[in-house]
Design a protein around this motif. Structure first.
Motif, PDB file in Angstrom:
ATOM      1  N   GLY A 232      -5.416  -8.389   9.869  1.00 33.06           N
ATOM      2  CA  GLY A 232      -4.916  -9.067  11.069  1.00 33.06           C
ATOM      3  C   GLY A 232      -4.936  -8.189  12.303  1.00 33.06           C
ATOM      4  O   GLY A 232      -5.370  -8.610  13.383  1.00 33.06           O
ATOM      5  N   ARG A 233      -4.491  -6.945  12.147  1.00 35.24           N
ATOM      6  CA  ARG A 233      -4.424  -6.083  13.323  1.00 35.24           C
ATOM      7  C   ARG A 233      -5.813  -5.711  13.837  1.00 35.24           C
ATOM      8  O   ARG A 233      -5.968  -5.388  15.014  1.00 35.24           O
ATOM      9  CB  ARG A 233      -3.531  -4.870  13.081  1.00 35.24           C
ATOM     10  CG  ARG A 233      -3.978  -3.935  12.032  1.00 35.24           C
ATOM     11  CD  ARG A 233      -2.833  -3.081  11.522  1.00 35.24           C
ATOM     12  NE  ARG A 233      -2.017  -3.811  10.560  1.00 35.24           N
ATOM     13  CZ  ARG A 233      -0.973  -3.287   9.919  1.00 35.24           C
ATOM     14  NH1 ARG A 233      -0.602  -2.056  10.154  1.00 35.24           N
ATOM     15  NH2 ARG A 233      -0.298  -3.996   9.047  1.00 35.24           N
ATOM     16  N   GLY A 234      -6.817  -5.766  12.982  1.00 35.13           N
ATOM     17  CA  GLY A 234      -8.207  -5.561  13.419  1.00 35.13           C
ATOM     18  C   GLY A 234      -8.603  -6.690  14.367  1.00 35.13           C
ATOM     19  O   GLY A 234      -9.251  -6.463  15.404  1.00 35.13           O
TER      20      GLY A 234
ATOM     21  N   LEU B 214       8.664  -6.048  -0.979  1.00 33.05           N
ATOM     22  CA  LEU B 214       8.481  -5.395   0.332  1.00 33.05           C
ATOM     23  C   LEU B 214       7.722  -6.316   1.274  1.00 33.05           C
ATOM     24  O   LEU B 214       8.043  -6.439   2.450  1.00 33.05           O
ATOM     25  CB  LEU B 214       7.708  -4.088   0.149  1.00 33.05           C
ATOM     26  CG  LEU B 214       7.478  -3.252   1.403  1.00 33.05           C
ATOM     27  CD1 LEU B 214       8.766  -2.588   1.870  1.00 33.05           C
ATOM     28  CD2 LEU B 214       6.430  -2.169   1.157  1.00 33.05           C
ATOM     29  N   THR B 215       6.672  -6.932   0.778  1.00 33.05           N
ATOM     30  CA  THR B 215       5.847  -7.781   1.649  1.00 33.05           C
ATOM     31  C   THR B 215       5.059  -8.800   0.824  1.00 33.05           C
ATOM     32  O   THR B 215       4.827  -8.599  -0.382  1.00 33.05           O
ATOM     33  CB  THR B 215       4.868  -6.931   2.490  1.00 33.05           C
ATOM     34  OG1 THR B 215       4.065  -7.796   3.298  1.00 33.05           O
ATOM     35  CG2 THR B 215       3.958  -6.078   1.642  1.00 33.05           C
ATOM     36  N   ASP B 216       4.640  -9.871   1.497  1.00 31.10           N
ATOM     37  CA  ASP B 216       3.721 -10.850   0.894  1.00 31.10           C
ATOM     38  C   ASP B 216       2.303 -10.584   1.399  1.00 31.10           C
ATOM     39  O   ASP B 216       1.430 -11.425   1.265  1.00 31.10           O
ATOM     40  CB  ASP B 216       4.147 -12.278   1.279  1.00 31.10           C
ATOM     41  CG  ASP B 216       4.037 -12.524   2.784  1.00 31.10           C
ATOM     42  OD1 ASP B 216       4.261 -11.584   3.569  1.00 31.10           O
ATOM     43  OD2 ASP B 216       3.721 -13.656   3.184  1.00 31.10           O
TER      44      ASP B 216
ATOM     45  N   MET C 299      -6.136 -14.057  12.445  1.00 33.02           N
ATOM     46  CA  MET C 299      -5.539 -14.301  11.126  1.00 33.02           C
ATOM     47  C   MET C 299      -5.535 -13.031  10.282  1.00 33.02           C
ATOM     48  O   MET C 299      -6.578 -12.400  10.118  1.00 33.02           O
ATOM     49  CB  MET C 299      -6.304 -15.398  10.367  1.00 33.02           C
ATOM     50  CG  MET C 299      -5.646 -15.736   9.030  1.00 33.02           C
ATOM     51  SD  MET C 299      -6.636 -16.794   7.968  1.00 33.02           S
ATOM     52  CE  MET C 299      -6.624 -18.324   8.876  1.00 33.02           C
ATOM     53  N   SER C 300      -4.358 -12.690   9.766  1.00 31.98           N
ATOM     54  CA  SER C 300      -4.297 -11.733   8.675  1.00 31.98           C
ATOM     55  C   SER C 300      -4.496 -12.555   7.416  1.00 31.98           C
ATOM     56  O   SER C 300      -3.623 -13.330   7.027  1.00 31.98           O
ATOM     57  CB  SER C 300      -2.935 -11.034   8.642  1.00 31.98           C
ATOM     58  OG  SER C 300      -2.801 -10.378   7.395  1.00 31.98           O
ATOM     59  N   ALA C 301      -5.644 -12.413   6.768  1.00 27.40           N
ATOM     60  CA  ALA C 301      -5.954 -13.230   5.580  1.00 27.40           C
ATOM     61  C   ALA C 301      -5.227 -12.720   4.343  1.00 27.40           C
ATOM     62  O   ALA C 301      -5.351 -13.297   3.267  1.00 27.40           O
ATOM     63  CB  ALA C 301      -7.463 -13.241   5.356  1.00 27.40           C
TER      64      ALA C 301
HETATM   65  C1  P61 Z   1       4.407  -8.355   6.795  1.00 24.33           C
HETATM   66  F1  P61 Z   1       6.151  -3.368   7.170  1.00 24.33           F
HETATM   67  N1  P61 Z   1       2.693  -8.751   8.414  1.00 24.33           N
HETATM   68  O1  P61 Z   1       4.982  -9.384   7.230  1.00 24.33           O
HETATM   69  P1  P61 Z   1      -2.182  -7.198   8.996  1.00 24.33           P
HETATM   70  N2  P61 Z   1       0.798 -11.275  12.314  1.00 24.33           N
HETATM   71  C2  P61 Z   1       1.836 -11.571  11.506  1.00 24.33           C
HETATM   72  C3  P61 Z   1       2.133 -10.732  10.441  1.00 24.33           C
HETATM   73  O2  P61 Z   1       3.161 -11.029   9.646  1.00 24.33           O
HETATM   74  C4  P61 Z   1       1.331  -9.550  10.225  1.00 24.33           C
HETATM   75  C5  P61 Z   1       0.236  -9.323  11.101  1.00 24.33           C
HETATM   76  C6  P61 Z   1       0.003 -10.191  12.120  1.00 24.33           C
HETATM   77  C7  P61 Z   1       3.151  -7.952   7.443  1.00 24.33           C
HETATM   78  C8  P61 Z   1       2.532  -6.640   7.069  1.00 24.33           C
HETATM   79  C9  P61 Z   1       3.310  -5.544   7.700  1.00 24.33           C
HETATM   80  O3  P61 Z   1       5.658  -2.773   9.773  1.00 24.33           O
HETATM   81  C10 P61 Z   1       4.864  -3.651   9.086  1.00 24.33           C
HETATM   82  O4  P61 Z   1      -3.192  -7.873   8.137  1.00 24.33           O
HETATM   83  C11 P61 Z   1       2.642 -12.790  11.768  1.00 24.33           C
HETATM   84  O5  P61 Z   1      -1.055  -6.569   8.239  1.00 24.33           O
HETATM   85  O6  P61 Z   1      -2.804  -6.254   9.956  1.00 24.33           O
HETATM   86  C12 P61 Z   1       1.605  -8.653   9.172  1.00 24.33           C
HETATM   87  O7  P61 Z   1      -1.543  -8.386   9.866  1.00 24.33           O
HETATM   88  C13 P61 Z   1      -0.675  -8.148  10.917  1.00 24.33           C
HETATM   89  C14 P61 Z   1       4.369  -4.919   7.076  1.00 24.33           C
HETATM   90  C15 P61 Z   1       3.037  -5.221   9.014  1.00 24.33           C
HETATM   91  C16 P61 Z   1       5.136  -3.973   7.755  1.00 24.33           C
HETATM   92  C17 P61 Z   1       3.789  -4.255   9.695  1.00 24.33           C
HETATM   93  O8  P61 Z   1       4.826  -7.707   5.830  1.00 24.33           O
END
Ligand code: P61
Length: 460
Positions: free
Chosen positions: A100-102, A49-51, A255-257
């Motif tokens: 990251g969103r914070g 689903l996600t990294d 940065m989202s760490a």
């Molecule tokens: C992801 F289903 N990404 O790719 P936070 N910038 C960038 C990202 O890729 C990002 C954030 C900021 C996710 C998680 C995710 O609808 C969704 O730490 C380039 O997640 O707040 C996050 O960083 C935000 C999955 C986000 C989703 C939203 O899977």
């Protein structure tokens, strides 16, 4: 012979996973309304689903967890993290945030002064776009046209279209533009990197019009690795040298760490030298995230991140990481499955417009392949296309995404290439019967961020 091809780690702790039966999978996905977000993780065999926040920490990171200093103010773990940030990113100031969103939530209101101001990006990620819009801004995507041609081999599909960028600024007026945001790597375009040459050119334009540059830097180390491998003049530079040079052309980063920090939760804002912005960030972070020496992170999490930032820049780690994505991508390419090429940094993006052209965009072709993949082998991917994009707020019509991707996102240090083989084998089976795939329609559609909670049924 290159004997360094294996994973640069051995496994000290394991987490069992199991593949439930085909009948059970079919039942679970019906109960989930054909929405993979509603599945229970325990019913999933391989979770792509996600990294984000899904990586495996190292023994050194877990040791750091035990050493975390939970002092409210002036925690030792904060200073350890500050040192890692200085050593790797090179900026003078930094504050932690919970993710990251914070960071976006704290920084963006300080940069968007007027309603309707434009934020110019290569391609905004969905939460970033949402935060810009919540602050009254308008997010504009200015990625190169080649990014949309999945078959075209271009080493830096995350690049800005420089002519479009400058034309946009001239057309609207620089005073209507809040800032430029460079997303590295560019997630929405397929985890595609931005070249140093392009970053430099963006900086030149930014200087000409007195605009600030913010890096959305979730996958900064993967971007640096691609520069080292694909851009002339960087092959003999260290990853850290490349990272420092990239950030030298910017003013701030969010940065989202949870991605290249290799932690399960965490984020940060760093500022190159602008003391005034730093002071504003410091005062805003208190009511929103927490006191500036923890900003939403526990001491133990800061300690793990301090170590993670140092591990992610190690070249043998990055080589293993990108090799694994390439391995999966190549297995799909070998049988003709259309994917975004070349493969990106954190995921393989399957081009479902081409995979099942019989399904129109408003019946969500990538969602159809995603559901089928779960049914076939218990693998969970994610749709990045028209299902995620939603409706036009004015007309209520479904918006058509330029690309219909199934993203197979690979968590860091979690799965082996045997797992990748299962994913590839399953997708190849579906590819053979692709003509039979059918689209989906809503039985329940929420108004905002519909892809998280919508319920679907198959179109007959
Ligand atoms: C992801 F289903 N990404 O790719 P936070 N910038 C960038 C990202 O890729 C990002 C954030 C900021 C996710 C998680 C995710 O609808 C969704 O730490 C380039 O997640 O707040 C996050 O960083 C935000 C999955 C986000 C989703 C939203 O899977």
């Amino acid at each position: 012979m290159d004997y360094r091809k294996a994973e640069p780690f051995k496994i000290k702790m394991v987490e069992p996973i199991k593949l439930i039966s085909k009948e059970e999978r079919e039942q679970k996905i019906i109960e989930a309304g054909y929405n993979q977000f509603a599945l229970k993780a325990e019913d999933i065999y391989i979770d792509l689903l996600t990294d984000s926040g899904t990586g495996a920490m190292s023994d050194r990171q877990w040791a750091g967890i035990m050493m975390g200093d939970e002092s409210y103010a002036g925690s030792r773990s904060f200073y350890n993290l500050e040192k890692s940030v200085h050593d790797i990113i090179g900026y003078k100031y930094f504050v932690p945030t919970h993710q990251g969103r914070g960071a976006e939530n704290v920084l963006f209101p300080l940069l968007i002064h007027n309603k309707g101001d434009y934020v110019l990006g290569n391609m905004h990620f969905d939460t970033t776009k949402a935060h810009i819009e919540l602050k009254g801004g308008v997010a504009v995507n200015l990625v190169i046209e080649d990014a949309f041609d999945t078959e075209k081999e271009h080493p830096f599909k995350g690049n800005f279209d420089l002519v479009a960028l400058e034309n946009f600024i001239n057309g609207k007026g620089a005073d209507k533009c809040a800032f430029i945001i460079v997303t590295i790597t560019c997630n929405s375009a397929g985890g595609q990197p931005v070249s140093m040459e392009n970053i430099k050119a963006v900086k030149k334009i930014a200087d000409k019009y007195s605009l600030k540059i913010v890096f959305d830097s979730a996958r900064f180390a993967e971007n640096a690795y691609f520069i080292k491998k694909r851009e002339n003049g960087y092959e003999n530079k260290s990853i850290t040298e490349i990272i420092k040079e990239m950030f030298e052309y910017g003013d701030m980063i969010t940065m989202s760490a949870k991605k290249d920090g290799i932690v399960n939760m965490g984020g940060l804002i760093a500022i190159k030298e602008d003391e005034k912005i730093y002071e504003q960030v410091r005062s805003m972070v208190v009511p929103i995230e927490g006191f500036p020496t923890y900003g939403g992170m526990s001491g133990r999490d800061m300690e793990a991140l301090a170590v993670g930032l140092r591990e992610v820049v190690e070249e043998d780690y990055l080589e293993y990481r990108i090799d694994q994505i390439e391995y999966l991508g190549q297995r799909l390419i070998d049988v003709g499955i259309p994917i975004q090429r070349p493969v990106g940094g954190h995921a393989v993006f399957v081009d479902c417009k081409k995979f099942c052209p019989q399904i129109p965009f408003n019946q969500f072709p990538a969602q159809a392949v995603c559901v089928e993949l779960y049914k076939e082998a218990g693998v969970r991917g994610v749709e990045i296309g028209s299902f995620l994009l939603g409706r036009d707020p004015e007309t209520g019509e479904n918006l058509e995404s330029p690309m219909e991707f199934l993203r197979l996102t690979i968590p860091r240090r979690v799965y082996t290439n045997r797992h990748m083989d299962v994913v590839a084998d399953a997708l190849i089976e579906i590819w053979k019967r692709r003509d039979m795939l059918k689209g989906f329609e809503f039985t329940y559609e929420p108004e905002v961020l519909r892809h998280f909670t919508a319920k679907l049924k198959s179109v007959r």
